[in-house]
Design a protein around this motif. Structure first.
Motif, PDB file in Angstrom:
ATOM      1  N   CYS A 291      -6.024   0.056   5.601  1.00 15.80           N
ATOM      2  CA  CYS A 291      -6.522   1.437   5.522  1.00 15.80           C
ATOM      3  C   CYS A 291      -7.604   1.638   4.463  1.00 15.80           C
ATOM      4  O   CYS A 291      -8.137   2.731   4.314  1.00 15.80           O
ATOM      5  CB  CYS A 291      -5.365   2.413   5.298  1.00 15.80           C
TER       6      CYS A 291
ATOM      7  N   ASN B 274      -7.356   1.621   1.269  1.00 12.01           N
ATOM      8  CA  ASN B 274      -6.858   2.217   0.025  1.00 12.01           C
ATOM      9  C   ASN B 274      -7.024   1.230  -1.139  1.00 12.01           C
ATOM     10  O   ASN B 274      -6.828   0.035  -0.974  1.00 12.01           O
ATOM     11  CB  ASN B 274      -5.373   2.552   0.225  1.00 12.01           C
TER      12      ASN B 274
ATOM     13  N   ARG C  47       0.002   4.068   0.857  1.00  7.31           N
ATOM     14  CA  ARG C  47      -0.366   4.929   1.978  1.00  7.31           C
ATOM     15  C   ARG C  47       0.189   4.407   3.307  1.00  7.31           C
ATOM     16  O   ARG C  47       0.748   5.152   4.087  1.00  7.31           O
ATOM     17  CB  ARG C  47      -1.894   4.987   2.070  1.00  7.31           C
ATOM     18  N   CYS C  48       0.044   3.091   3.544  1.00 11.44           N
ATOM     19  CA  CYS C  48       0.444   2.562   4.865  1.00 11.44           C
ATOM     20  C   CYS C  48       1.438   1.403   4.795  1.00 11.44           C
ATOM     21  O   CYS C  48       1.801   0.844   5.831  1.00 11.44           O
ATOM     22  CB  CYS C  48      -0.791   2.160   5.660  1.00 11.44           C
TER      23      CYS C  48
ATOM     24  N   CYS D 218       0.840  -1.195   0.000  1.00  8.90           N
ATOM     25  CA  CYS D 218       0.000   0.000   0.000  1.00  8.90           C
ATOM     26  C   CYS D 218       0.882   1.255   0.000  1.00  8.90           C
ATOM     27  O   CYS D 218       1.787   1.372   0.822  1.00  8.90           O
ATOM     28  CB  CYS D 218      -0.891  -0.025   1.236  1.00  8.90           C
TER      29      CYS D 218
ATOM     30  N   CYS E 173      -6.200  -2.468   0.209  1.00 12.98           N
ATOM     31  CA  CYS E 173      -5.429  -2.520   1.452  1.00 12.98           C
ATOM     32  C   CYS E 173      -6.393  -2.863   2.585  1.00 12.98           C
ATOM     33  O   CYS E 173      -7.298  -2.090   2.881  1.00 12.98           O
ATOM     34  CB  CYS E 173      -4.742  -1.189   1.724  1.00 12.98           C
TER      35      CYS E 173
HETATM   36 ZN   LIG Z   1      -3.025   0.885   3.387  1.00 16.87          ZN
END
Ligand SMILES: [Zn+2]
Length: 193
Positions: free
Chosen positions: A176, A178, A159-160, A157, A173
């Motif tokens: 999160c 995403n 983002r995370c 991911c 994901c």
């Molecule tokens: Zn994520």
């Protein structure tokens, strides 16, 4: 006639004392020595120039060193990404793990038969990807993912950093929420790397 520059011999058989490059261009690594700013091979082996790390090393032939060849299936980690290509740091050839690292390039036209708009929909830096070497022209490994068995095997991911899970045609994901896109291999997430 050999028109290739003597400075670029990646994958080539070299002899002791053979000129490999200059220190302005490469960082000398194992199997090499430097004299007056010029890098030479210390042994009989295969010269490896890594474009990403700018390192040059020579792998002795007797150790049975594995280097990527055209038609080899290789596994690596996605490095630098542009909109139309990505660099892949290859660490495995066929099923052999390498002691060194090679760099290959995956161009957007070699991802799949169908049109791809952006490499952003194919893979992202940090992903683990399985590709095939289709050319070693100019001592650069050109990679392809034009097969169901080829593509990203682990995606993270953006983002995370959690591992993404395939869901229909997208990647989700679970941490999160995403949603991203990838060109994944058939055995995504089940590969031993
Ligand atoms: Zn994520």
């Amino acid at each position: 006639m050999n028109l290739k520059s003597p400075e670029h011999k990646s994958g080539h058989l070299v002899l002791p004392g053979e000129r490999l490059g200059v220190i302005e261009e490469f960082i000398p690594d194992s199997g090499t020595y430097v004299k007056d700013g010029v890098i030479y091979s210390k042994l009989v082996g295969r010269a490896l120039m890594d474009l990403l790390s700018k390192r040059v090393s020579v792998y002795p032939l007797i150790s049975g060193a594995t280097v990527p060849k055209v038609t080899s299936t290789v596994v690596g980690q996605v490095g630098n990404a542009q909109s139309d290509n990505v660099l892949v740091r290859i660490f495995k050839i066929d099923s052999k793990r390498l002691s060194g690292v090679f760099t290959g390039i995956l161009h957007i036209s070699d991802v799949q038969e169908r049109y791809v708009k952006s490499m952003n929909d194919v893979c992202k830096p940090g992903d683990i990807i399985r590709t095939k070497v289709i050319s070693d022209k100019n001592q650069i490994y050109h990679l392809s993912t034009k097969d169901k068995s080829l593509g990203v095997v682990y995606a993270f991911c953006s983002r995370c950093s959690n591992l993404l899970e395939p869901k229909r045609n997208e990647m989700l994901c679970p941490k999160c929420g995403n949603v991203e896109r990838r060109k994944i291999a058939l055995d995504y997430g089940k590969v031993d790397v």
